[in-house]
Motif scaffolding. Structure first.
Motif, PDB file in Angstrom:
ATOM      1  N   LEU A 138       0.840  -1.184   0.000  1.00  0.00           N
ATOM      2  CA  LEU A 138       0.000   0.000   0.000  1.00  0.00           C
ATOM      3  C   LEU A 138       0.881   1.242   0.000  1.00  0.00           C
ATOM      4  CD1 LEU A 138      -2.891  -0.874   2.467  1.00  0.00           C
ATOM      5  CD2 LEU A 138      -2.984  -0.687  -0.020  1.00  0.00           C
ATOM      6  N   PHE A 139       0.511   2.168  -0.844  1.00  0.00           N
ATOM      7  CA  PHE A 139       1.271   3.405  -0.958  1.00  0.00           C
ATOM      8  C   PHE A 139       0.306   4.574  -0.856  1.00  0.00           C
ATOM      9  CE2 PHE A 139       2.982   6.871  -3.585  1.00  0.00           C
ATOM     10  CZ  PHE A 139       4.179   7.094  -2.930  1.00  0.00           C
ATOM     11  N   GLN A 140       0.706   5.571  -0.091  1.00  0.00           N
ATOM     12  CA  GLN A 140      -0.133   6.754   0.066  1.00  0.00           C
ATOM     13  C   GLN A 140       0.727   7.990  -0.202  1.00  0.00           C
ATOM     14  OE1 GLN A 140      -2.064   6.988   3.860  1.00  0.00           O
ATOM     15  NE2 GLN A 140      -3.603   8.407   3.088  1.00  0.00           N
ATOM     16  N   GLN A 141       0.340   8.745  -1.205  1.00  0.00           N
ATOM     17  CA  GLN A 141       1.094   9.935  -1.602  1.00  0.00           C
ATOM     18  C   GLN A 141       1.061  10.994  -0.501  1.00  0.00           C
ATOM     19  OE1 GLN A 141       2.588   9.747  -4.602  1.00  0.00           O
ATOM     20  NE2 GLN A 141       3.601  11.708  -4.455  1.00  0.00           N
ATOM     21  N   SER A 142      -0.112  11.184   0.084  1.00  0.00           N
ATOM     22  CA  SER A 142      -0.265  12.133   1.187  1.00  0.00           C
ATOM     23  C   SER A 142      -1.467  11.715   2.019  1.00  0.00           C
ATOM     24  CB  SER A 142      -0.451  13.563   0.656  1.00  0.00           C
ATOM     25  OG  SER A 142      -1.726  13.705   0.049  1.00  0.00           O
ATOM     26  N   GLN A 143      -1.663  12.376   3.147  1.00  0.00           N
ATOM     27  CA  GLN A 143      -2.778  12.017   4.027  1.00  0.00           C
ATOM     28  C   GLN A 143      -4.131  12.293   3.383  1.00  0.00           C
ATOM     29  OE1 GLN A 143      -2.252  14.031   7.745  1.00  0.00           O
ATOM     30  NE2 GLN A 143      -0.429  12.849   8.289  1.00  0.00           N
ATOM     31  N   ASN A 144      -4.176  13.190   2.433  1.00  0.00           N
ATOM     32  CA  ASN A 144      -5.444  13.562   1.786  1.00  0.00           C
ATOM     33  C   ASN A 144      -5.832  12.639   0.645  1.00  0.00           C
ATOM     34  OD1 ASN A 144      -5.419  15.772   3.505  1.00  0.00           O
ATOM     35  ND2 ASN A 144      -4.397  17.080   2.006  1.00  0.00           N
ATOM     36  N   VAL A 145      -4.942  11.765   0.259  1.00  0.00           N
ATOM     37  CA  VAL A 145      -5.195  10.860  -0.854  1.00  0.00           C
ATOM     38  C   VAL A 145      -5.271   9.437  -0.316  1.00  0.00           C
ATOM     39  CG1 VAL A 145      -4.275  10.016  -3.055  1.00  0.00           C
ATOM     40  CG2 VAL A 145      -3.914  12.402  -2.398  1.00  0.00           C
TER      41      VAL A 145
ATOM     42  N   GLU B   4      -2.620   0.163  -3.957  1.00  0.00           N
ATOM     43  CA  GLU B   4      -1.582  -0.857  -4.115  1.00  0.00           C
ATOM     44  C   GLU B   4      -0.650  -0.455  -5.242  1.00  0.00           C
ATOM     45  OE1 GLU B   4      -3.109  -4.780  -4.730  1.00  0.00           O
ATOM     46  OE2 GLU B   4      -3.435  -5.083  -2.598  1.00  0.00           O
ATOM     47  N   ARG B   5       0.650  -0.635  -4.986  1.00  0.00           N
ATOM     48  CA  ARG B   5       1.622  -0.390  -6.053  1.00  0.00           C
ATOM     49  C   ARG B   5       2.659  -1.507  -6.005  1.00  0.00           C
ATOM     50  NH1 ARG B   5       5.809   4.545  -4.634  1.00  0.00           N
ATOM     51  NH2 ARG B   5       6.710   3.285  -3.011  1.00  0.00           N
ATOM     52  N   GLU B   6       3.189  -1.796  -7.184  1.00  0.00           N
ATOM     53  CA  GLU B   6       4.189  -2.847  -7.286  1.00  0.00           C
ATOM     54  C   GLU B   6       5.426  -2.455  -6.491  1.00  0.00           C
ATOM     55  OE1 GLU B   6       5.983  -5.565 -10.849  1.00  0.00           O
ATOM     56  OE2 GLU B   6       5.886  -3.413 -11.203  1.00  0.00           O
ATOM     57  N   ARG B   7       5.906  -3.386  -5.691  1.00  0.00           N
ATOM     58  CA  ARG B   7       7.128  -3.142  -4.926  1.00  0.00           C
ATOM     59  C   ARG B   7       8.313  -3.111  -5.882  1.00  0.00           C
ATOM     60  NH1 ARG B   7       8.280  -7.440  -1.496  1.00  0.00           N
ATOM     61  NH2 ARG B   7       9.726  -6.092  -0.411  1.00  0.00           N
ATOM     62  N   PRO B   8       9.277  -2.243  -5.633  1.00  0.00           N
ATOM     63  CA  PRO B   8      10.449  -2.165  -6.514  1.00  0.00           C
ATOM     64  C   PRO B   8      11.172  -3.504  -6.683  1.00  0.00           C
ATOM     65  CG  PRO B   8      10.400  -0.266  -5.077  1.00  0.00           C
ATOM     66  CD  PRO B   8       9.304  -1.192  -4.612  1.00  0.00           C
TER      67      PRO B   8
END
Length: 121
Positions: free
Chosen positions: A66-73, A77-81
């Protein structure tokens, strides 16, 4: 991931073991081709060991997080590097193995056909 001395030694031991295994497989290469192949064998051994480490990490932690750009967004899910790197390294490993196999004398490469084998006759 930075390795400590003990981890580095363990990894180097695995690479040496894989190198030995590959040298045994490609031992029938003519001497002049074997000299060229030694670098490819070393690279293939390193790739395979790293692929095994990466695979273990992917199995334990998954391909996505799980990835969150900021608290407002909201998080997504994003692919792990490491999953992306795994795919790239795997392609590299496959290319090196193909190069090694292409160096083998043609009589050592079995031709696949749809005809039944007559080896038992």
């Amino acid at each position: 991931m930075k390795l400590n001395e003990e981890q580095r030694k363990a990894r180097d031991k695995l690479v040496a073991k894989e190198e030995k295994r590959l040298l045994e497989i490609y031992k029938d290469l003519p001497n002049e081709k074997l000299k060229v192949a030694q670098g490819l064998i070393k690279q293939a051994a390193r790739n395979r060991v790293m692929l095994n480490y990466m695979w273990k990490d992917i199995q334990e932690n998954g391909e996505y997080d799980l990835f969150q750009q900021s608290q407002n967004v909201p998080a997504y899910e994003r692919e792990r590097p490491i999953a992306r790197l795994y795919n790239t390294r795997d392609q590299s490993y496959q290319r090196v193995i193909k190069q090694l196999t292409d160096l083998l004398p043609k009589e050592n490469i079995q031709n696949e056909t749809n005809e039944p084998s007559t080896d038992y006759l």
